[in-house]
Design an enzyme around this catalytic site. Sequence first.
Site, PDB file in Angstrom:
ATOM      1  N   CYS A   1      35.687  41.098  46.747  1.00 44.74           N
ATOM      2  CA  CYS A   1      34.808  40.377  47.674  1.00 44.74           C
ATOM      3  C   CYS A   1      35.024  38.990  47.714  1.00 44.74           C
ATOM      4  CB  CYS A   1      33.354  40.409  47.220  1.00 44.74           C
ATOM      5  SG  CYS A   1      32.014  40.023  48.125  1.00 44.74           S
ATOM      6  N   CYS A   2      35.507  38.231  46.744  1.00 46.24           N
ATOM      7  CA  CYS A   2      35.904  36.909  46.775  1.00 46.24           C
ATOM      8  C   CYS A   2      37.241  36.859  47.534  1.00 46.24           C
ATOM      9  CB  CYS A   2      35.827  36.396  45.138  1.00 46.24           C
ATOM     10  SG  CYS A   2      34.481  35.986  44.389  1.00 46.24           S
TER      11      CYS A   2
ATOM     12  N   CYS B   1      25.608  36.238  43.817  1.00 45.76           N
ATOM     13  CA  CYS B   1      26.241  36.135  42.392  1.00 45.76           C
ATOM     14  C   CYS B   1      25.917  34.860  41.735  1.00 45.76           C
ATOM     15  CB  CYS B   1      27.991  36.246  42.829  1.00 45.76           C
ATOM     16  SG  CYS B   1      28.121  37.616  43.594  1.00 45.76           S
TER      17      CYS B   1
ATOM     18  N   CYS C   1      27.309  32.069  46.230  1.00 42.25           N
ATOM     19  CA  CYS C   1      27.078  32.999  47.039  1.00 42.25           C
ATOM     20  C   CYS C   1      25.432  33.357  46.474  1.00 42.25           C
ATOM     21  CB  CYS C   1      27.931  34.208  47.305  1.00 42.25           C
ATOM     22  SG  CYS C   1      29.379  33.585  48.436  1.00 42.25           S
TER      23      CYS C   1
ATOM     24  N   CYS D   1      36.007  32.241  41.333  1.00 45.03           N
ATOM     25  CA  CYS D   1      36.109  32.884  42.475  1.00 45.03           C
ATOM     26  C   CYS D   1      37.432  33.386  43.020  1.00 45.03           C
ATOM     27  CB  CYS D   1      35.380  32.382  43.916  1.00 45.03           C
ATOM     28  SG  CYS D   1      36.117  30.682  44.205  1.00 45.03           S
TER      29      CYS D   1
END
Length: 241
Positions: free
Chosen positions: A127-128, A213, A210, A236
Amino acid sequence: MGEKLVAEPLTYDKWDEKKAREVLEGQSDCLDVLKWAFHEYGQDIVYACSFGAEGIVLIDLIAKVNKQAEIVFLDTGLHFPETYELIDKVQERYPSLFIKKVKPAMTVQEQAKEHGEELWKHDPNLCCHLRKVAPLQEALKDAKAWISGLRREQSPSRSHVEYINKDEKFHKIKVCPLIHWTWEEIMTYLHVHQLPYNPLHDKGFPSIGCTPCTEAISENDGSRAGRWAGRPKTECGLHQD
């Protein structure tokens, strides 16, 4: 300071560790570091800003050195509303700065269709990468260097950061003017200069990323303990080789 400027700019491909160490030897003034960076790279350097407390300090300092500097914000589509509101306030305060919101190739909804719902839960590294690392790679493709707000105090992995670094992740030069600043000094600067900052900092969020997180922390926790809480992940991916 002027006599230490090198004739040929330091670049990733022409990295000289001795030269990088000597060019700012003895410097502890972040403004001098920024002056050197913009003198060295001109329009070929950008500041990647998350709009945390360190980011606001750096923006204010950068505005004193280069009023037309480019500020890149990695707009993952998952930030807190307070973060987006802060960006608007900063742009209003520094109208000549160019704040560029860089978005991922996929929206959050498109990502969910491709990789499953809430990717940050079952594969936060991917995702990062999709929402931060890849977009910054694109934003830096024409740059020779970038500025970061890393501080040595933040975490063990950041404790050896120098003013000038060879960035193996993006194959650029990474300039970090705030390496010696403490959290107390960051917040004092914001208050003394009456700068806008994210109100979440006053609610137990020293590090803000985000929404899914990032959690509030207690006073005894490390500054990044609220990022990916309960997981071994602490970065990240922007600041790892």
